[in-house]
Design an enzyme around this catalytic site. Structure first.
Site, PDB file in Angstrom:
ATOM      1  N   LYS A 158       0.863  -1.181   0.000  1.00 59.87           N
ATOM      2  CA  LYS A 158       0.000   0.000   0.000  1.00 59.87           C
ATOM      3  C   LYS A 158       0.898   1.229   0.000  1.00 59.87           C
ATOM      4  CE  LYS A 158      -1.327   2.851   2.861  1.00 59.87           C
ATOM      5  NZ  LYS A 158      -1.147   4.025   1.970  1.00 59.87           N
ATOM      6  N   PRO A 159       1.068   1.870  -1.162  1.00 61.24           N
ATOM      7  CA  PRO A 159       1.938   3.055  -1.214  1.00 61.24           C
ATOM      8  C   PRO A 159       1.231   4.279  -0.652  1.00 61.24           C
ATOM      9  CG  PRO A 159       1.036   2.562  -3.390  1.00 61.24           C
ATOM     10  CD  PRO A 159       0.491   1.522  -2.467  1.00 61.24           C
ATOM     11  N   GLU A 204      10.262   1.700  10.248  1.00 56.25           N
ATOM     12  CA  GLU A 204      11.329   2.682   9.989  1.00 56.25           C
ATOM     13  C   GLU A 204      10.642   4.028  10.121  1.00 56.25           C
ATOM     14  OE1 GLU A 204      13.369   5.263   8.855  1.00 56.25           O
ATOM     15  OE2 GLU A 204      13.181   4.602   6.770  1.00 56.25           O
ATOM     16  N   CYS A 241      14.559  10.960   6.377  1.00 53.72           N
ATOM     17  CA  CYS A 241      14.644  10.622   7.800  1.00 53.72           C
ATOM     18  C   CYS A 241      16.097  10.647   8.291  1.00 53.72           C
ATOM     19  CB  CYS A 241      14.004   9.276   8.061  1.00 53.72           C
ATOM     20  SG  CYS A 241      14.624   8.005   6.987  1.00 53.72           S
ATOM     21  N   GLU A 281      11.472  16.415  14.663  1.00 51.94           N
ATOM     22  CA  GLU A 281      11.944  16.297  13.286  1.00 51.94           C
ATOM     23  C   GLU A 281      11.360  17.424  12.421  1.00 51.94           C
ATOM     24  OE1 GLU A 281      10.631  12.680  11.341  1.00 51.94           O
ATOM     25  OE2 GLU A 281      12.496  12.584  10.203  1.00 51.94           O
TER      26      GLU A 281
HETATM   27  P1  NAD Z   1       2.547   9.175   7.514  1.00 48.11           P
HETATM   28  O1  NAD Z   1       3.168   8.335   8.547  1.00 48.11           O
HETATM   29  O2  NAD Z   1       1.146   9.679   7.750  1.00 48.11           O
HETATM   30  O3  NAD Z   1       2.537   8.418   6.085  1.00 48.11           O
HETATM   31  C1  NAD Z   1       3.356   7.329   5.742  1.00 48.11           C
HETATM   32  C2  NAD Z   1       2.504   6.180   5.208  1.00 48.11           C
HETATM   33  O4  NAD Z   1       1.561   5.781   6.190  1.00 48.11           O
HETATM   34  C3  NAD Z   1       1.696   6.491   3.961  1.00 48.11           C
HETATM   35  O5  NAD Z   1       1.615   5.330   3.149  1.00 48.11           O
HETATM   36  C4  NAD Z   1       0.344   6.800   4.524  1.00 48.11           C
HETATM   37  O6  NAD Z   1      -0.674   6.611   3.561  1.00 48.11           O
HETATM   38  C5  NAD Z   1       0.238   5.788   5.639  1.00 48.11           C
HETATM   39  N1  NAD Z   1      -0.701   6.121   6.698  1.00 48.11           N
HETATM   40  C6  NAD Z   1      -1.008   7.351   7.181  1.00 48.11           C
HETATM   41  N2  NAD Z   1      -1.912   7.250   8.177  1.00 48.11           N
HETATM   42  C7  NAD Z   1      -2.160   5.943   8.329  1.00 48.11           C
HETATM   43  C8  NAD Z   1      -3.002   5.211   9.202  1.00 48.11           C
HETATM   44  N3  NAD Z   1      -3.757   5.803  10.133  1.00 48.11           N
HETATM   45  N4  NAD Z   1      -3.024   3.872   9.094  1.00 48.11           N
HETATM   46  C9  NAD Z   1      -2.267   3.248   8.165  1.00 48.11           C
HETATM   47  N5  NAD Z   1      -1.459   3.881   7.309  1.00 48.11           N
HETATM   48  C10 NAD Z   1      -1.403   5.220   7.392  1.00 48.11           C
HETATM   49  O7  NAD Z   1       3.473  10.391   7.288  1.00 48.11           O
HETATM   50  P2  NAD Z   1       3.069  11.832   6.731  1.00 48.11           P
HETATM   51  O8  NAD Z   1       1.942  12.466   7.450  1.00 48.11           O
HETATM   52  O9  NAD Z   1       2.889  11.686   5.284  1.00 48.11           O
HETATM   53  O10 NAD Z   1       4.377  12.641   7.090  1.00 48.11           O
HETATM   54  C11 NAD Z   1       4.475  13.185   8.401  1.00 48.11           C
HETATM   55  C12 NAD Z   1       5.844  13.026   8.949  1.00 48.11           C
HETATM   56  O11 NAD Z   1       6.210  11.642   8.973  1.00 48.11           O
HETATM   57  C13 NAD Z   1       6.938  13.664   8.134  1.00 48.11           C
HETATM   58  O12 NAD Z   1       7.007  15.035   8.341  1.00 48.11           O
HETATM   59  C14 NAD Z   1       8.126  12.902   8.660  1.00 48.11           C
HETATM   60  O13 NAD Z   1       8.510  13.424   9.897  1.00 48.11           O
HETATM   61  C15 NAD Z   1       7.592  11.509   8.853  1.00 48.11           C
HETATM   62  N6  NAD Z   1       7.914  10.638   7.696  1.00 48.11           N
HETATM   63  C16 NAD Z   1       9.014   9.877   7.817  1.00 48.11           C
HETATM   64  C17 NAD Z   1       9.399   9.091   6.757  1.00 48.11           C
HETATM   65  C18 NAD Z   1      10.632   8.253   6.851  1.00 48.11           C
HETATM   66  O14 NAD Z   1      11.327   8.094   5.867  1.00 48.11           O
HETATM   67  N7  NAD Z   1      10.901   7.674   8.001  1.00 48.11           N
HETATM   68  C19 NAD Z   1       8.657   9.068   5.585  1.00 48.11           C
HETATM   69  C20 NAD Z   1       7.501   9.853   5.493  1.00 48.11           C
HETATM   70  C21 NAD Z   1       7.145  10.635   6.574  1.00 48.11           C
END
Ligand code: NAD
Length: 504
Positions: free
Chosen positions: A199-200, A274, A308, A405
């Site tokens: 799931k991207p 991660e 990250c 962060e």
């Molecule tokens: P997020 O954690 O919401 O999104 C990452 C993934 O999780 C996406 O595929 C998203 O669709 C999914 N997701 C979101 N809510 C979910 C839920 N309730 N249940 C299941 N899956 C869910 O991250 P974001 O809001 O897009 O970004 C916010 C912060 O997260 C960024 O500012 C950064 O600090 C961090 N982040 C870290 C990485 C990393 O490489 N470790 C990558 C993206 C974001």
């Protein structure tokens, strides 16, 4: 000191992504169909994909439902026995073919990545090569899933430990590396013998669906590799509740990581996380300031800061603090901000508006509390997703940017006096993904690399990631490792076997 960041977002950025997407030879990359049980699912409600630089819709993709996720899980479960039984070398051959197809279509994949994610095209190209590298690495590593023979503690018995694939795996992937975070997970799972359902992130579905097209072409049987785009909560629910998903790998925020960990507890799934980082970047006064600045700029501004591993807290020893800040500001001023498809761009837009807003909130908080800011005024011709490269100096530990962060092109520089003090400050945080140390003293480098609480450390380098290294964090930065031989074990179970009664 002030500087003017070079902004080259031009009027013709409007429609730029669409024009590039029209040049793709692989028209199937733009169909926006999910891959479920060997079928391309397109004819349904669709969601728009947005170019974060301009806010324009550039494509649309099929929006899958929870019921379709159940179909995908069942298909993966059916595909598991045959995929598991295939010789590791045969699984490796399909992975290698997938990697070759990625490289063959590198330019088209890079255009997709930049169009929907925003990063400069040169960085997108690097991501394709980096991402393909995980498939090649795991193609070989799958053949080395050695077990053990244990010297027996029982007379007349033979003790073995075997490595066996865990079962169906699921991956929830982020938008900052929309290609590499898929291949780093899928490469390991598939090499281990596990089908995977992906799931991207909804922001970057085109890259993921193009990878699925290439995966099908490479020869993964139906159900072995599936990609479904849709609402994150709706699609992740079955991934958590269905006991047939035995391993779940997630990259993203710590907040969502915690939710998934809780959800996975019901079925006691194996979870790899991660999560966020808050990397300390330590610069001691025995170093060449220019070299340290070069490292800090690279570690801060790669992927427009949405990484990250980004250097989030740059601690500089007081003796060289002024010189470091000045050189950093000068180098930062050379960075060009604009649409990722403009050839000269170094810094693209933030993929999500919420990330840009968080950057601005951290800048406001820091300046209100006394930090000095080096940046140009925000250019109103740029969209709201753009954040100009910004340097905050005289940052103190009570400021938001020192505690959480950033995930954007905002650099926080903090002075320090002694080694003991900076170790304590670097470790006084719940995150522990990466750290950086710049020093000319070997003794100090060894001490610091031992004492900083994180999963990965670069000593006098800002670049250390790649397929052979165990990528992952300590503390609330995550669980488990990706890449390296350790990455394979996230998708395997150990089985201990005792053969008794062997004495003649
Ligand atoms: P997020 O954690 O919401 O999104 C990452 C993934 O999780 C996406 O595929 C998203 O669709 C999914 N997701 C979101 N809510 C979910 C839920 N309730 N249940 C299941 N899956 C869910 O991250 P974001 O809001 O897009 O970004 C916010 C912060 O997260 C960024 O500012 C950064 O600090 C961090 N982040 C870290 C990485 C990393 O490489 N470790 C990558 C993206 C974001």
């Amino acid at each position: 000191m002030t500087f003017q960041a070079t902004v080259h977002q031009s009027a013709h950025s409007a429609g730029l992504a669409t024009r590039h997407l029209q040049t793709l030879r692989r028209r199937d990359f733009l169909v926006g169909a999910a891959l479920v049980d060997g079928r391309w699912v397109a004819d349904r409600e669709r969601t728009q994909v947005i170019d974060p630089a301009t806010g324009e819709g550039i494509a649309d993709v099929a929006r899958c439902t929870a019921a379709e996720m159940e179909v995908a899980i069942a298909a993966a479960e059916r595909a598991f026995p045959a995929w598991r039984e295939l010789l590791p070398a045969k699984r490796g051959a399909v992975l290698r073919s997938w990697a070759s197809l990625m490289l063959e279509h590198s330019e088209e994949l890079a255009i997709l990545v930049t169009s929907e994610q925003g990063k400069p095209l040169a960085e997108a190209r690097q991501e394709i090569a980096y991402g393909a590298g995980f498939l090649e690495w795991f193609a070989a590593e799958g053949e080395r899933a050695y077990g053990e023979t244990i010297p027996s503690h029982k007379a007349g018995s033979l003790l073995q430990v075997r490595m066996q694939p865990i079962g169906v795996a699921a991956a929830i992937t982020p938008w900052n590396f929309p290609i590499a975070m898929i291949t780093r997970k899928a490469g390991a799972a598939l090499a281990a013998g596990c089908p995977i359902v992906i799931k991207p992130a909804p922001e970057t579905p085109l890259s993921a669906l193009a990878l699925a097209r290439l995966g099908e072409q490479a020869g993964f049987p139906p159900g072995v590799l599936q990609v479904l785009v849709g609402d994150p909560i709706e699609l992740s629910r079955p991934l958590l509740s269905d006991a047939r998903i035995r391993a779940l790998s997630f990259t993203g925020s710590t907040e969502v990581g915690r939710l998934l960990l809780r959800g996975a507890a019901e079925n006691v799934k194996k979870v790899s996380l991660e999560l966020g980082g808050h990397a300390p970047f330590l610069v001691f006064d025995d170093v060449d300031v220019r070299k340290a600045v070069g490292g800090a700029i690279a570690a801060k501004f790669a992927t427009s800061g949405q990484d990250c591993l980004a250097a989030n807290r740059i601690y500089v020893q007081r003796g060289i603090y002024g010189a470091f800040v000045e050189a950093f500001a000068e180098t930062m001023a050379q960075l060009k901000v604009g649409h990722g498809l403009e050839p000269a761009t170094d810094i693209g837009p933030m993929t999500k508006l919420s990330v840009a807003q968080k950057c601005r909130a951290q800048i406001d908080d820091a300046t209100q509390r006394g930090a000095r800011i080096f940046t140009s005024k925000n250019d109103t011709s740029l969209g709201g997703n753009f954040v100009l490269p910004t340097l905050l100096s005289e940052v103190t530990e009570d400021m938001r940017i020192a505690r959480e962060e950033t995930f954007g092109p905002v650099a926080a520089v903090l002075p320090f006096d002694s080694e003991e003090e900076v170790i304590a400050r670097a470790n006084a945080n719940e995150m522990g993904l990466a750290g950086y140390v710049y020093t000319d003293s070997l003794r100090r480098a060894l001490r610091l690399s031992e004492q900083i609480e994180c999963g990965m450390i670069g000593v006098n380098t800002a670049s250390f990631t790649g397929p052979p290294i165990p990528f992952g964090g300590w503390k609330q930065s995550g669980l488990g490792r990706e890449g390296s031989r350790h990455g394979l074990t996230e998708y395997m179970e150990l089985k201990y076997v005792c053969f008794g009664d062997l004495a003649v």
